[in-house]
Scaffold this active site. Structure first.
Site, PDB file in Angstrom:
ATOM      1  N   TYR A  57       0.826  -1.202   0.000  1.00 44.73           N
ATOM      2  CA  TYR A  57       0.000   0.000   0.000  1.00 44.73           C
ATOM      3  C   TYR A  57       0.866   1.261   0.000  1.00 44.73           C
ATOM      4  CZ  TYR A  57      -3.625  -3.366   1.295  1.00 44.73           C
ATOM      5  OH  TYR A  57      -4.471  -4.445   1.327  1.00 44.73           O
ATOM      6  N   HIS A  73      -0.085 -12.049   0.433  1.00 46.74           N
ATOM      7  CA  HIS A  73      -0.937 -11.032  -0.182  1.00 46.74           C
ATOM      8  C   HIS A  73      -1.260 -11.348  -1.645  1.00 46.74           C
ATOM      9  CE1 HIS A  73      -1.620  -6.355  -0.321  1.00 46.74           C
ATOM     10  NE2 HIS A  73      -2.662  -7.029  -0.764  1.00 46.74           N
TER      11      HIS A  73
HETATM   12  P1  NAD Z   1     -13.152   0.230   1.120  1.00 47.79           P
HETATM   13  O1  NAD Z   1     -14.047  -0.279   0.059  1.00 47.79           O
HETATM   14  O2  NAD Z   1     -13.307  -0.203   2.507  1.00 47.79           O
HETATM   15  O3  NAD Z   1     -13.064   1.824   1.168  1.00 47.79           O
HETATM   16  C1  NAD Z   1     -13.004   2.575   0.027  1.00 47.79           C
HETATM   17  C2  NAD Z   1     -13.150   4.028   0.289  1.00 47.79           C
HETATM   18  O4  NAD Z   1     -14.331   4.283   1.026  1.00 47.79           O
HETATM   19  C3  NAD Z   1     -12.033   4.679   1.093  1.00 47.79           C
HETATM   20  O5  NAD Z   1     -11.627   5.816   0.402  1.00 47.79           O
HETATM   21  C4  NAD Z   1     -12.699   5.084   2.393  1.00 47.79           C
HETATM   22  O6  NAD Z   1     -12.122   6.256   2.880  1.00 47.79           O
HETATM   23  C5  NAD Z   1     -14.103   5.302   1.993  1.00 47.79           C
HETATM   24  N1  NAD Z   1     -15.096   5.202   3.093  1.00 47.79           N
HETATM   25  C6  NAD Z   1     -14.992   4.574   4.288  1.00 47.79           C
HETATM   26  N2  NAD Z   1     -16.125   4.717   5.004  1.00 47.79           N
HETATM   27  C7  NAD Z   1     -16.957   5.448   4.234  1.00 47.79           C
HETATM   28  C8  NAD Z   1     -18.270   5.942   4.409  1.00 47.79           C
HETATM   29  N3  NAD Z   1     -18.965   5.687   5.493  1.00 47.79           N
HETATM   30  N4  NAD Z   1     -18.821   6.675   3.422  1.00 47.79           N
HETATM   31  C9  NAD Z   1     -18.139   6.917   2.287  1.00 47.79           C
HETATM   32  N5  NAD Z   1     -16.893   6.494   2.060  1.00 47.79           N
HETATM   33  C10 NAD Z   1     -16.310   5.767   3.024  1.00 47.79           C
HETATM   34  O7  NAD Z   1     -11.800  -0.181   0.504  1.00 47.79           O
HETATM   35  P2  NAD Z   1     -10.587  -0.843   0.853  1.00 47.79           P
HETATM   36  O8  NAD Z   1      -9.718   0.185   1.516  1.00 47.79           O
HETATM   37  O9  NAD Z   1     -10.192  -1.458  -0.413  1.00 47.79           O
HETATM   38  O10 NAD Z   1     -10.862  -2.065   1.833  1.00 47.79           O
HETATM   39  C11 NAD Z   1     -10.676  -2.008   3.199  1.00 47.79           C
HETATM   40  C12 NAD Z   1      -9.338  -2.579   3.628  1.00 47.79           C
HETATM   41  O11 NAD Z   1      -9.302  -3.973   3.373  1.00 47.79           O
HETATM   42  C13 NAD Z   1      -8.116  -2.033   2.900  1.00 47.79           C
HETATM   43  O12 NAD Z   1      -7.737  -0.790   3.413  1.00 47.79           O
HETATM   44  C14 NAD Z   1      -7.127  -3.125   3.148  1.00 47.79           C
HETATM   45  O13 NAD Z   1      -6.611  -2.980   4.451  1.00 47.79           O
HETATM   46  C15 NAD Z   1      -7.990  -4.370   3.070  1.00 47.79           C
HETATM   47  N6  NAD Z   1      -7.964  -5.009   1.735  1.00 47.79           N
HETATM   48  C16 NAD Z   1      -7.110  -6.038   1.538  1.00 47.79           C
HETATM   49  C17 NAD Z   1      -7.040  -6.661   0.308  1.00 47.79           C
HETATM   50  C18 NAD Z   1      -6.088  -7.793   0.110  1.00 47.79           C
HETATM   51  O14 NAD Z   1      -5.444  -8.207   1.043  1.00 47.79           O
HETATM   52  N7  NAD Z   1      -5.974  -8.332  -1.070  1.00 47.79           N
HETATM   53  C19 NAD Z   1      -7.840  -6.228  -0.751  1.00 47.79           C
HETATM   54  C20 NAD Z   1      -8.721  -5.182  -0.523  1.00 47.79           C
HETATM   55  C21 NAD Z   1      -8.780  -4.582   0.732  1.00 47.79           C
END
Ligand code: NAD
Length: 310
Positions: free
Chosen positions: A56, A120
């Site tokens: 990230y 990952h």
């Molecule tokens: P997400 O879908 O959780 O968030 C996307 C966006 O939504 C961010 O910009 C966030 O600020 C915003 N957001 C949060 N709460 C909100 C709300 N209430 N209203 C409007 N917008 C809001 O996306 P993500 O970050 O992809 O997933 C969460 C976490 O999961 C990641 O940060 C990561 O730690 C993990 N993840 C891991 C993998 C992997 O290991 N392959 C893949 C995807 C995500």
């Protein structure tokens, strides 16, 4: 906040947890002071699991976390990072890389152990190598006391299932993303495979990497346009009922007790508050039914990720 046991780890994890990818600037947020504050604030509010990766923001997320966690008592949070993915197309799941990577992540974040380390996005690697090389490396780190729990992450559930079938007894957690959201609930059918080994289930991206927000997805989002368009329609429907698509998505994901925690990126205090407030409110059942109905023609539509053989 409701806590659930994260499989065999015995970690009592909060039903929403802190996603670290926005700390790497993945969604265009780059106010570092506000990001640091959001991490400390989330912990103070009982959000006790933080997920990150050296991928990230090319290590930026881990660096920001290192600053954010300075001075926070180590028993106030569980910290997870990952190994094997270092860039868009930069993968290395070898034994030596994993050992070195974990030590570097620990140094960057200023901790002397990690609660969770996962391989990952395994679908981009050779699953044979993940099974026979990466997992033994993680087990070695575990026996050395540097890592408490291990697992794998990825998009195709078939790849995660294959590794679980081969290595289930020694895996503590898995992380799946975009598969338990308003438009895709395919994770549900994989749960028995994970439950067989009492594996903790981490559901990431229930906002579907920004697609289920009023802001909409980032430019790099891999979903087909027809699904992105449907999400806009769903967001409009929620607005017309005085609600918000992100709220509904959060309430939907957290309702399922077999999913132990739901990771969400929230790089400012306001989003932490918003999500905690949403969690305490009852779901609008009628709106949920209407949104699920709207998504029906595209339900469980997935995109390709990783090597075709995985
Ligand atoms: P997400 O879908 O959780 O968030 C996307 C966006 O939504 C961010 O910009 C966030 O600020 C915003 N957001 C949060 N709460 C909100 C709300 N209430 N209203 C409007 N917008 C809001 O996306 P993500 O970050 O992809 O997933 C969460 C976490 O999961 C990641 O940060 C990561 O730690 C993990 N993840 C891991 C993998 C992997 O290991 N392959 C893949 C995807 C995500």
């Amino acid at each position: 906040m409701e806590k659930r046991r994260l499989g065999k780890t015995n970690i009592e994890v909060s039903s929403i947890s802190y996603g670290g990818s926005p700390l790497g600037g993945v969604y265009g947020d780059n106010d570092i002071a506000s990001q640091i504050d959001s991490v400390q604030y989330a912990i103070s509010k009982g959000i006790n699991f933080i997920d990150t990766s050296p991928y990230y923001g090319s290590k930026l997320s881990e660096t920001v976390l290192g600053d954010a966690l300075k001075g926070v008592p180590r028993d106030k949070y569980y910290l997870g990072t990952k190994v094997g993915r270092y860039g868009l197309s930069d993968f290395n799941f070898s034994y030596d890389t994993i050992i070195a990577s974990v030590k570097e992540s620990m140094q960057r974040m200023g901790v002397d152990y990690l609660d969770v380390v996962q391989c990952h996005d395994i679908e981009f690697g050779d699953l044979g190598q993940v099974i026979n090389e990466s997992i033994p490396a993680l087990l070695k780190l575990k026996s050395d006391g540097l890592v408490r729990h291990i697992g794998v992450t990825g998009y195709p559930l078939s790849a995660i299932e294959r590794v679980v079938e081969a290595r289930g007894p020694c895996l503590d957690v898995i992380l799946s993303y975009c598969h338990y959201t308003l438009n895709d609930s395919t994770l549900q059918s994989s749960l028995p495979v994970f439950q067989q080994h009492d594996i903790g289930v981490i559901n990431a991206s229930f906002l579907n990497m920004g697609m289920l927000t009023n802001r909409g997805p980032p430019a790099w989002h891999p979903a087909p346009d027809k699904l992105k368009q449907k999400c806009v329609e769903a967001a409009e429907l929620c607005k017309s009922r005085g609600s918000d698509i992100s709220k509904l998505a959060l309430q939907f994901a957290t309702m399922n007790p077999s999913i132990h925690t739901n990771l969400v990126g929230m790089p400012c205090r306001q989003q932490v508050d918003l999500n905690l407030e949403t969690l305490s409110q009852p779901i609008d059942d009628q709106l949920l039914q209407d949104v699920l109905e709207l998504f029906k023609p595209l339900k469980d539509l997935i995109w390709t990720s990783g090597k075709p053989e995985n």
